[in-house]
Design an enzyme around this catalytic site. Sequence first.
Site, PDB file in Angstrom:
ATOM      1  N   ASP A  39       0.842  -1.194   0.000  1.00 21.25           N
ATOM      2  CA  ASP A  39       0.000   0.000   0.000  1.00 21.25           C
ATOM      3  C   ASP A  39       0.876   1.242   0.000  1.00 21.25           C
ATOM      4  OD1 ASP A  39       0.356   1.033   3.009  1.00 21.25           O
ATOM      5  OD2 ASP A  39       0.171  -1.149   3.043  1.00 21.25           O
TER       6      ASP A  39
ATOM      7  N   ASP B  20       1.534   4.598   2.049  1.00 23.97           N
ATOM      8  CA  ASP B  20       1.243   5.110   3.376  1.00 23.97           C
ATOM      9  C   ASP B  20       0.547   6.458   3.256  1.00 23.97           C
ATOM     10  OD1 ASP B  20       1.572   3.968   5.971  1.00 23.97           O
ATOM     11  OD2 ASP B  20       2.787   5.708   6.504  1.00 23.97           O
TER      12      ASP B  20
END
Length: 260
Positions: free
Chosen positions: A203, A205
């Site tokens: 992902d 952040d």
Amino acid sequence: MIGIFGGSGFYRFLDEVEEMPVATPYGPPSAPVRVGKLEGVELAFMPRHGDEHTLPPHRINYRANVWAMKEVGVQRIVGPCACGSLRPELEPGTFVVCDQFVDRTHARESTFYDGPQTTHVAAADPYCADLSRKLVEAALEEDIPVVEGGTVVVIQGPRFSTRAESKWYMESGFDVVNMTQYPECWLARELELCYANVSLVTDYDVGLDGMEPVSADTTFAVFRENLDRLQALLRRAIPRIGAQPDDNCAGALRSAVVHG
């Protein structure tokens, strides 16, 4: 013998294994060590979060885990993990073989040397360069997008970062964020074991502009989607890792002990 710590979503590796429960001076490890062979190479595997992911990052008994690996004969460890990206160009699905960490954890048991013998192990280069290079080469051969070198900032967990914290890490020049690399990496060095990391970006952040809050569901989904690639990387790398050389890892204690 080569050791592997399985991260989030990575709880098993070889099909034919011998289960070896190990008692340690630091209490029980996350799971029994499973020992098998891959192309003639002895391999020990342990899921750092436990078989059913019952141990959050701040509750893992890192000392027991690393001690158990050494107890069964491991000299070189690979520690795959999930991570969040702190750079726009490090897209989900990218692998980062880190060469530095920044510790932002607290209250974790992070050394084997609590006295009375005072011991200060050098930390300048905490990851094994030889082992890391072999992992990068294997990733390239598998056509896996990989970055050689990078700094992982290790946070306490179990919560994810605030936007302010994440932006701070990004502006500090760190590359990825994770919850388990410290003290696992460091404890291996204290026992004179080689240790290398493969961080899978799951992902972006939240410090990056416009990013939605990180969720456990998204993180685990991306890791599951890339688990086959991670295992292919490991299966290619392990047979060529070889014995531990006489390097910084193997000689970590030579000038570390304080003699009164």
